[in-house]
Motif scaffolding. Structure first.
Motif, PDB file in Angstrom:
ATOM      1  N   ILE A   1      39.656  37.713  39.905  1.00 19.74           N
ATOM      2  CA  ILE A   1      40.706  37.387  38.948  1.00 19.74           C
ATOM      3  C   ILE A   1      40.729  38.348  37.761  1.00 19.74           C
ATOM      4  CG2 ILE A   1      39.366  35.714  37.584  1.00 19.74           C
ATOM      5  CD1 ILE A   1      42.032  33.997  37.750  1.00 19.74           C
ATOM      6  N   VAL A   2      39.584  38.917  37.366  1.00 16.91           N
ATOM      7  CA  VAL A   2      39.600  39.845  36.227  1.00 16.91           C
ATOM      8  C   VAL A   2      40.185  41.209  36.592  1.00 16.91           C
ATOM      9  CG1 VAL A   2      37.776  38.755  34.867  1.00 16.91           C
ATOM     10  CG2 VAL A   2      37.174  40.459  36.595  1.00 16.91           C
ATOM     11  N   GLU A   3      40.471  41.408  37.872  1.00 18.69           N
ATOM     12  CA  GLU A   3      41.169  42.646  38.262  1.00 18.69           C
ATOM     13  C   GLU A   3      42.685  42.453  38.230  1.00 18.69           C
ATOM     14  OE1 GLU A   3      39.634  45.292  38.240  1.00 18.69           O
ATOM     15  OE2 GLU A   3      37.611  44.451  38.280  1.00 18.69           O
ATOM     16  N   GLN A   4      43.129  41.240  37.937  1.00 19.87           N
ATOM     17  CA  GLN A   4      44.566  40.978  37.833  1.00 19.87           C
ATOM     18  C   GLN A   4      45.052  41.278  36.409  1.00 19.87           C
ATOM     19  OE1 GLN A   4      45.215  36.977  39.139  1.00 19.87           O
ATOM     20  NE2 GLN A   4      44.541  37.410  41.226  1.00 19.87           N
TER      21      GLN A   4
ATOM     22  N   PHE B   1      46.550  36.476  34.601  1.00 21.79           N
ATOM     23  CA  PHE B   1      45.427  35.590  34.288  1.00 21.79           C
ATOM     24  C   PHE B   1      45.897  34.423  33.415  1.00 21.79           C
ATOM     25  CE2 PHE B   1      42.151  34.240  31.280  1.00 21.79           C
ATOM     26  CZ  PHE B   1      41.213  33.732  32.164  1.00 21.79           C
TER      27      PHE B   1
ATOM     28  N   GLN C   1      48.204  45.308  32.288  1.00 21.00           N
ATOM     29  CA  GLN C   1      47.040  45.952  32.904  1.00 21.00           C
ATOM     30  C   GLN C   1      45.990  44.895  33.269  1.00 21.00           C
ATOM     31  OE1 GLN C   1      45.669  48.955  30.222  1.00 21.00           O
ATOM     32  NE2 GLN C   1      47.551  50.148  30.378  1.00 21.00           N
ATOM     33  N   PRO C   2      45.081  45.255  34.196  1.00 17.64           N
ATOM     34  CA  PRO C   2      44.036  44.285  34.567  1.00 17.64           C
ATOM     35  C   PRO C   2      43.178  43.894  33.356  1.00 17.64           C
ATOM     36  CG  PRO C   2      44.089  46.103  36.125  1.00 17.64           C
ATOM     37  CD  PRO C   2      45.000  46.485  34.998  1.00 17.64           C
ATOM     38  N   VAL C   3      42.641  42.676  33.414  1.00 16.87           N
ATOM     39  CA  VAL C   3      41.785  42.174  32.338  1.00 16.87           C
ATOM     40  C   VAL C   3      40.649  43.155  32.057  1.00 16.87           C
ATOM     41  CG1 VAL C   3      40.208  40.324  31.654  1.00 16.87           C
ATOM     42  CG2 VAL C   3      42.347  39.757  32.841  1.00 16.87           C
ATOM     43  N   THR C   4      39.998  43.652  33.108  1.00 16.24           N
ATOM     44  CA  THR C   4      38.857  44.558  32.905  1.00 16.24           C
ATOM     45  C   THR C   4      39.291  45.857  32.227  1.00 16.24           C
ATOM     46  OG1 THR C   4      39.184  45.296  35.171  1.00 16.24           O
ATOM     47  CG2 THR C   4      37.409  43.721  34.793  1.00 16.24           C
ATOM     48  N   ARG C   5      40.505  46.323  32.566  1.00 16.50           N
ATOM     49  CA  ARG C   5      41.024  47.543  31.927  1.00 16.50           C
ATOM     50  C   ARG C   5      41.286  47.290  30.446  1.00 16.50           C
ATOM     51  NH1 ARG C   5      44.732  51.824  33.189  1.00 16.50           N
ATOM     52  NH2 ARG C   5      44.667  53.101  31.308  1.00 16.50           N
TER      53      ARG C   5
END
Lengths: 207, 207
Positions: free
Chosen positions: A2-5, A10, B5-9
């Motif tokens: 999910i953190v790659e969304q 999210f 953008q993705p959460v991690t980004r």
């Protein structure tokens, strides 16, 4: 994962009527944002002439913050897995005595996992608070508000994770386990919440 | 847009040594997470037989929370634009008297925009806190911890936004503007922070 969304996706999933992601995932992301803001502050302090004296310490703080950020981001998925595992245990059949025994044991294991996941998040968030305070004390004063926001984000993460520990411990029958987790979360709140307040007040004074 | 953008980004960019995104963007996202958790709680209350009595109110709370979530997510980009605008003003040439006058005016406008952006975030976050408290009071008790996390996230957003108001007002020469913004943020903190604490305590009691 999910953190790659995207962030907006999210938020959509958080808002939806599905049980995960929920408050546990939000807590882990707040903790990760707190760690990221500590890193930002370090990155904007390291290499600056006026802060040469604290450069070594800021490098250590940065390294610690980046480790915590990675751990906290991973905890989003761990929290979801723990919660889904507990829900699956509640959904096990309970028609025969044997099924009831198996289901009850699975629920107890699920409750323990769903307690230890937020407790991990609380531990890491308390560490982020300590780093935020140090960054606010010695880091680049031009970006001190970011250290303050880091402390507030990590404090919200810690207290949110605590709610998710408190919600599960009353149902855990293993009293030694339940007491040790409750004692630990109480101690984390008692030690780290005031440090976050200290960072917030320090930042307000230095602005 | 950074929220696409993705959460991690987003976390990577927050941690980096570039000035944006910073604490202002993190505040807006915490506010949006708070609103999303209120929505989640409403979505898990609406349609449940035991909560038929509050269904109308929960529908109104959901609608308000979704509006606030959208606004707060949009504020991430608005905060970055305001901060970048201020930095651009500081970067204007100052070789001639005319350039100095123009630069000074641009900085003052930039400071006002960089004050009003977090103030907007603070207002919306205070509204999220009020909704979280109501959700905690009448919503589905099985997911009450999510309303508690919503209140904590919005509280951290409000206090973080306040730091970003406080950092700019001392440099604003328009005293009427500066005083009105400082008074408003003081009032928001004084009224909404205790409501978030009330929600947190209520959730702990009901767990």
């Amino acid at each position: 994962m999910i953190v790659e969304q995207p962030v907006t996706r999210f938020l959509d999933e958080l808002a939806s009527g599905s049980a995960t992601p929920g408050g546990g995932s939000a807590a882990a992301i707040m903790g990760a944002m707190g760690a990221a803001l500590v890193s930002m502050m370090c990155n904007l302090t390291i290499g600056k002439k006026n802060y040469a004296e604290v450069e070594g310490e800021m490098r250590s703080v940065l390294q610690a913050a980046e480790g915590l950020r990675k751990r906290l981001a991973d905890m989003v998925a761990e929290d979801i897995a723990a919660f889904d595992g507990l829900m699956a245990a509640y959904g096990l059949p309970k028609d025969t005595d044997e099924q009831k025994t198996l289901r009850s044991a699975a629920i107890q294991n699920g409750l323990k996992a769903a307690t230890d996941a937020p407790l991990d998040c609380a531990r890491a968030s308390a560490d982020v608070i300590a780093l935020s305070l140090r960054a606010a004390q010695v880091g680049n004063r031009n970006v001190i508000s970011d250290a303050g926001v880091g402390a507030l984000a990590a404090q919200a993460a810690l207290r949110s994770a605590a709610l998710n520990v408190y919600i599960n411990v009353p149902s855990i029958k293993d009293e030694v386990f339940a007491r040790s987790r409750r004692d630990e979360i109480d101690a984390l709140l008692a030690s780290a919440v005031p440090l976050a307040e200290q960072a917030f007040e320090l930042v307000k004074t230095k602005l």
